[in-house]
Design an enzyme around this catalytic site. Structure first.
Site, PDB file in Angstrom:
ATOM      1  N   LYS A 175      -5.728  -6.457  -3.176  1.00 35.15           N
ATOM      2  CA  LYS A 175      -4.433  -6.041  -2.638  1.00 35.15           C
ATOM      3  C   LYS A 175      -4.048  -4.759  -3.379  1.00 35.15           C
ATOM      4  O   LYS A 175      -3.580  -4.782  -4.517  1.00 35.15           O
ATOM      5  CB  LYS A 175      -3.368  -7.121  -2.843  1.00 35.15           C
ATOM      6  CG  LYS A 175      -2.074  -6.794  -2.117  1.00 35.15           C
ATOM      7  CD  LYS A 175      -1.015  -6.721  -3.162  1.00 35.15           C
ATOM      8  CE  LYS A 175       0.238  -5.989  -2.925  1.00 35.15           C
ATOM      9  NZ  LYS A 175       0.228  -4.622  -2.556  1.00 35.15           N
ATOM     10  N   GLY A 228      -0.420  -3.564 -13.513  1.00 36.93           N
ATOM     11  CA  GLY A 228       0.878  -3.152 -13.002  1.00 36.93           C
ATOM     12  C   GLY A 228       1.961  -3.367 -14.042  1.00 36.93           C
ATOM     13  O   GLY A 228       1.681  -3.439 -15.245  1.00 36.93           O
ATOM     14  N   GLY A 233       3.690  -8.799 -13.939  1.00 37.07           N
ATOM     15  CA  GLY A 233       2.662  -9.585 -14.629  1.00 37.07           C
ATOM     16  C   GLY A 233       3.199 -10.918 -15.119  1.00 37.07           C
ATOM     17  O   GLY A 233       2.534 -11.951 -15.045  1.00 37.07           O
ATOM     18  N   GLU A 250      -3.270  -6.350 -17.094  1.00 35.59           N
ATOM     19  CA  GLU A 250      -3.201  -5.041 -17.767  1.00 35.59           C
ATOM     20  C   GLU A 250      -1.838  -4.474 -17.448  1.00 35.59           C
ATOM     21  O   GLU A 250      -1.568  -4.069 -16.316  1.00 35.59           O
ATOM     22  CB  GLU A 250      -4.299  -4.102 -17.238  1.00 35.59           C
ATOM     23  CG  GLU A 250      -5.709  -4.560 -17.519  1.00 35.59           C
ATOM     24  CD  GLU A 250      -6.089  -4.492 -18.992  1.00 35.59           C
ATOM     25  OE1 GLU A 250      -5.302  -3.963 -19.805  1.00 35.59           O
ATOM     26  OE2 GLU A 250      -7.167  -4.991 -19.329  1.00 35.59           O
ATOM     27  N   CYS A 284      -0.397   4.154 -18.054  1.00 32.99           N
ATOM     28  CA  CYS A 284       0.020   3.047 -18.914  1.00 32.99           C
ATOM     29  C   CYS A 284      -0.150   3.397 -20.379  1.00 32.99           C
ATOM     30  O   CYS A 284       0.525   2.837 -21.229  1.00 32.99           O
ATOM     31  CB  CYS A 284      -0.781   1.810 -18.563  1.00 32.99           C
ATOM     32  SG  CYS A 284      -2.543   2.114 -18.520  1.00 32.99           S
ATOM     33  N   GLU A 385       9.493   1.279 -21.011  1.00 33.50           N
ATOM     34  CA  GLU A 385       8.509   2.170 -20.393  1.00 33.50           C
ATOM     35  C   GLU A 385       9.171   3.006 -19.295  1.00 33.50           C
ATOM     36  O   GLU A 385       9.781   2.451 -18.381  1.00 33.50           O
ATOM     37  CB  GLU A 385       7.369   1.343 -19.792  1.00 33.50           C
ATOM     38  CG  GLU A 385       6.232   2.199 -19.300  1.00 33.50           C
ATOM     39  CD  GLU A 385       5.138   1.384 -18.623  1.00 33.50           C
ATOM     40  OE1 GLU A 385       5.457   0.502 -17.808  1.00 33.50           O
ATOM     41  OE2 GLU A 385       3.957   1.644 -18.907  1.00 33.50           O
TER      42      GLU A 385
HETATM   43  P1  NAD Z   1       3.928  -3.064  -9.902  1.00 37.09           P
HETATM   44  O1  NAD Z   1       3.862  -4.216 -10.828  1.00 37.09           O
HETATM   45  O2  NAD Z   1       5.192  -2.776  -9.227  1.00 37.09           O
HETATM   46  O3  NAD Z   1       2.859  -3.216  -8.738  1.00 37.09           O
HETATM   47  C1  NAD Z   1       1.490  -3.453  -9.017  1.00 37.09           C
HETATM   48  C2  NAD Z   1       0.888  -4.246  -7.880  1.00 37.09           C
HETATM   49  O4  NAD Z   1       1.455  -5.553  -7.872  1.00 37.09           O
HETATM   50  C3  NAD Z   1       1.166  -3.658  -6.501  1.00 37.09           C
HETATM   51  O5  NAD Z   1       0.008  -3.813  -5.700  1.00 37.09           O
HETATM   52  C4  NAD Z   1       2.297  -4.522  -5.998  1.00 37.09           C
HETATM   53  O6  NAD Z   1       2.397  -4.578  -4.607  1.00 37.09           O
HETATM   54  C5  NAD Z   1       1.915  -5.874  -6.571  1.00 37.09           C
HETATM   55  N1  NAD Z   1       3.020  -6.822  -6.688  1.00 37.09           N
HETATM   56  C6  NAD Z   1       4.331  -6.580  -6.789  1.00 37.09           C
HETATM   57  N2  NAD Z   1       5.025  -7.745  -6.859  1.00 37.09           N
HETATM   58  C7  NAD Z   1       4.120  -8.745  -6.811  1.00 37.09           C
HETATM   59  C8  NAD Z   1       4.214 -10.167  -6.849  1.00 37.09           C
HETATM   60  N3  NAD Z   1       5.376 -10.796  -6.943  1.00 37.09           N
HETATM   61  N4  NAD Z   1       3.082 -10.875  -6.782  1.00 37.09           N
HETATM   62  C9  NAD Z   1       1.885 -10.265  -6.694  1.00 37.09           C
HETATM   63  N5  NAD Z   1       1.734  -8.923  -6.633  1.00 37.09           N
HETATM   64  C10 NAD Z   1       2.841  -8.166  -6.696  1.00 37.09           C
HETATM   65  O7  NAD Z   1       3.411  -1.817 -10.741  1.00 37.09           O
HETATM   66  P2  NAD Z   1       3.305  -0.312 -10.260  1.00 37.09           P
HETATM   67  O8  NAD Z   1       4.685   0.243 -10.216  1.00 37.09           O
HETATM   68  O9  NAD Z   1       2.438  -0.195  -9.064  1.00 37.09           O
HETATM   69  O10 NAD Z   1       2.478   0.346 -11.453  1.00 37.09           O
HETATM   70  C11 NAD Z   1       3.079   0.850 -12.596  1.00 37.09           C
HETATM   71  C12 NAD Z   1       2.933  -0.117 -13.738  1.00 37.09           C
HETATM   72  O11 NAD Z   1       1.559  -0.401 -13.953  1.00 37.09           O
HETATM   73  C13 NAD Z   1       3.418   0.428 -15.041  1.00 37.09           C
HETATM   74  O12 NAD Z   1       4.185  -0.534 -15.723  1.00 37.09           O
HETATM   75  C14 NAD Z   1       2.167   0.714 -15.827  1.00 37.09           C
HETATM   76  O13 NAD Z   1       2.287   0.706 -17.205  1.00 37.09           O
HETATM   77  C15 NAD Z   1       1.250  -0.328 -15.333  1.00 37.09           C
HETATM   78  N6  NAD Z   1      -0.145   0.078 -15.517  1.00 37.09           N
HETATM   79  C16 NAD Z   1      -0.894  -0.575 -16.454  1.00 37.09           C
HETATM   80  C17 NAD Z   1      -2.199  -0.194 -16.682  1.00 37.09           C
HETATM   81  C18 NAD Z   1      -3.060  -0.900 -17.685  1.00 37.09           C
HETATM   82  O14 NAD Z   1      -4.266  -0.834 -17.566  1.00 37.09           O
HETATM   83  N7  NAD Z   1      -2.500  -1.575 -18.669  1.00 37.09           N
HETATM   84  C19 NAD Z   1      -2.748   0.844 -15.945  1.00 37.09           C
HETATM   85  C20 NAD Z   1      -1.964   1.480 -15.013  1.00 37.09           C
HETATM   86  C21 NAD Z   1      -0.655   1.075 -14.791  1.00 37.09           C
END
Ligand code: NAD
Length: 492
Positions: A175, A228, A233, A250, A284, A385
């Site tokens: 997804k 994300g 998470g 992550e 991130c 963040e």
């Molecule tokens: P997000 O958590 O909003 O979304 C990530 C994914 O999760 C998307 O595909 C989204 O549709 C899905 N999602 C949202 N709600 C969900 C739910 N209830 N159940 C299941 N899936 C769901 O994050 P974002 O805004 O896309 O990305 C930015 C974040 O990602 C930042 O916090 C960043 O630090 C983190 N990030 C971490 C790493 C790492 O490797 N540690 C790398 C890149 C980004």
């Protein structure tokens, strides 16, 4: 406008709802593609297909060596298509073509590495303490894996999960982020071309609360691997716990980039700017807290500001652009609101401080590279963040104080240390609570080196030799070679 459908059982198909949503180009601020809006019933279809592909059929019957060969073939196809895929990613997330292209060119190494590892997963023969038994272990794939990815580096972050999951023998439902689905849908066509059987990898596009949560709660999904936001998470971890699903997370960071008085300042200033303004801070591992020792504080600030001022903003496709737009409108608003938070908390603005209105930014969602000095570590701007081009500079006096500030945050993803003292380099690498510590460099990653978070930055590790074990479970097999069956009412 280009249309992208779901990808289930090796073919493109419409979503059950028949609905579509837009994907916008962050540089133009205009939609460029339509993406199928999946829902729970699409998720069920994709998971059932992936489960069937896991349980029976050609994928299950492949030897690990043959699985590895497919991964290597996929690597070659990615190399051939790197420019095309990078261009699609730029259209979707607005990051620099130079950055996305470099990522795409590097990705084949992941598939070759885990392809090579596929037939080196071995059990063990256990030298038992009981006579008449032969005991050995088998390391078996977990089953259907749900891969949920964010928008900032869609194919790279997908690859960190997909390559080891496939090498282990799992099947997958992906997804992608609703903001950046196109490159994933183009990418999975390469899997078919490489010869992966239908159903091994499937994609359901859509929103987190519709597709994401349906995947997390589906009874046939055995593992969720997620990159994300930490808030998402946390929710996923709680939901997954109800069914005892495996989880890899992550998450975000608030990484300290620490410059000591004895550092080579040319390198350190370069590293500080790269840590926060590369990728427009949408990474991130952004070095969003710049800790500077008192003796060089003023000089470092002046040089970081001077270098950041020279950053060329504009069209991310242009080779000389250095800072691109923010990927999504909500993220743009969030970054601007944190600039307001920092000002309200009393931080001093040394550079930027608002939306970029330069002519070359057009109608894109641009924020000026922004630097705050006089930040205290207990301020929100130092604890939360931002995920954008906003740097908080914090002054410190001693090494102990630097360690205390570095660790006084709920995240622990990355950290930079700039020093010419080798003893200090080792001491700091031990004392900092984070999954990665870079000394005299920043933002380096490799398929060979483990990546992941301490504390609220996540669970589990990606990359490196152990990442494949995140997709395996161990079975212990006992063969009776002649032991008497004995008293049925006591433990053997
Ligand atoms: P997000 O958590 O909003 O979304 C990530 C994914 O999760 C998307 O595909 C989204 O549709 C899905 N999602 C949202 N709600 C969900 C739910 N209830 N159940 C299941 N899936 C769901 O994050 P974002 O805004 O896309 O990305 C930015 C974040 O990602 C930042 O916090 C960043 O630090 C983190 N990030 C971490 C790493 C790492 O490797 N540690 C790398 C890149 C980004």
């Amino acid at each position: 406008m280009q249309r992208y459908s779901l990808y289930i059982d090796g073919t493109q198909c419409d979503s059950a709802s028949g609905q579509w949503f837009h994907s916008d180009n962050p540089f133009t601020g205009k939609p460029w593609a339509e993406i199928a809006r999946g829902n729970e019933s699409d998720v069920d279809r994709a998971v059932q297909v992936a489960h069937r592909a896991f349980r029976s059929g050609p994928w299950k019957d492949l030897t690990p060596s043959a699985r590895g060969q497919l991964l290597c073939r996929l690597a070659d196809l990615i190399a051939e298509n790197a420019s095309r895929l990078a261009e699609i990613e730029v259209r979707d997330n607005g990051k620099l073509f130079a950055e996305m292209h470099a990522q795409l060119q590097y990705l084949p190494q992941w598939y070759r590495y885990y392809g090579g590892l596929a037939d080196k997963v071995q059990g063990a023969v256990i030298p038992l303490d009981k006579k008449g038994y032969f005991n050995f272990t088998r390391r078996e794939p977990l089953g259907v894996v749900a891969v949920i990815t964010p928008w900032n580096s869609p194919l790279m972050l997908l690859t960190w999960k997909l390559a080891p999951a496939l090498a282990a023998g799992c099947t997958v439902v992906i997804k992608p982020s609703e903001f950046t689905s196109a490159s994933t849908l183009e990418f999975v066509e390469l899997l078919s071309a490489a010869g992966f059987p239908p159903g091994v990898v499937n994609v359901v596009t859509g929103f987190g609360n519709e597709v994401g949560s349906a995947l997390v709660t589906h009874p046939l999904v055995r593992k969720i691997t997620f990159t994300g936001a930490d808030s998402t998470g946390r929710k996923i971890n709680e939901q997954a716990a109800r069914d005892f699903k495996h989880v890899g997370l992550e998450l975000g960071g608030k990484s300290p980039n620490i410059i000591f008085d004895d550092a080579n300042l040319d390198d350190a200033v370069n590293g500080a700017v790269s840590g926060i303004f590369a990728a427009t801070g949408q990474t991130c591992i952004a070095g969003s807290r710049l800790l500077v020792q008192a003796g060089v504080h003023d000089e470092v600030v002046q040089r970081v500001v001077a270098l950041a001022k020279t950053a060329r903003m504009g069209d991310p496709m242009h080779a000389d652009t250095q800072v691109g737009p923010i990927t999504t409108p909500p993220q743009y608003e969030k970054v601007l609101s944190y600039i307001g938070v920092a000002q309200a908390e009393g931080a001093s603005l040394a550079l930027g401080g608002g939306a970029a209105t330069r002519a070359e930014c057009g109608s894109g969602w641009f924020v000026e590279p922004t630097i705050f000095t006089g930040v205290r570590n207990d301020m929100r701007i130092a604890q939360e963040e931002v995920f954008g081009p906003v740097l908080s500079v914090i002054r410190f006096q001693t090494e102990d104080e630097a360690v205390a500030i570095a660790n006084d945050v709920r995240f622990g993803l990355g950290a930079g240390v700039w020093t010419s003292d080798i003893g200090r380099a080792f001491r700091m690498s031990e004392r900092i609570e984070s999954g990665t510590v870079w000394v005299n460099t920043y933002r380096a990653v490799s398929y060979l080196s483990p990546f992941g978070g301490y504390k609220d930055s996540g669970l589990g590790r990606e990359n490196g030799i152990d990442a494949i074990t995140e997709y395996l479970q161990t079975k212990s097999v006992w063969i009776n070679t002649g032991a008497p069956t004995g008293n049925p009412f006591v433990l053997r």
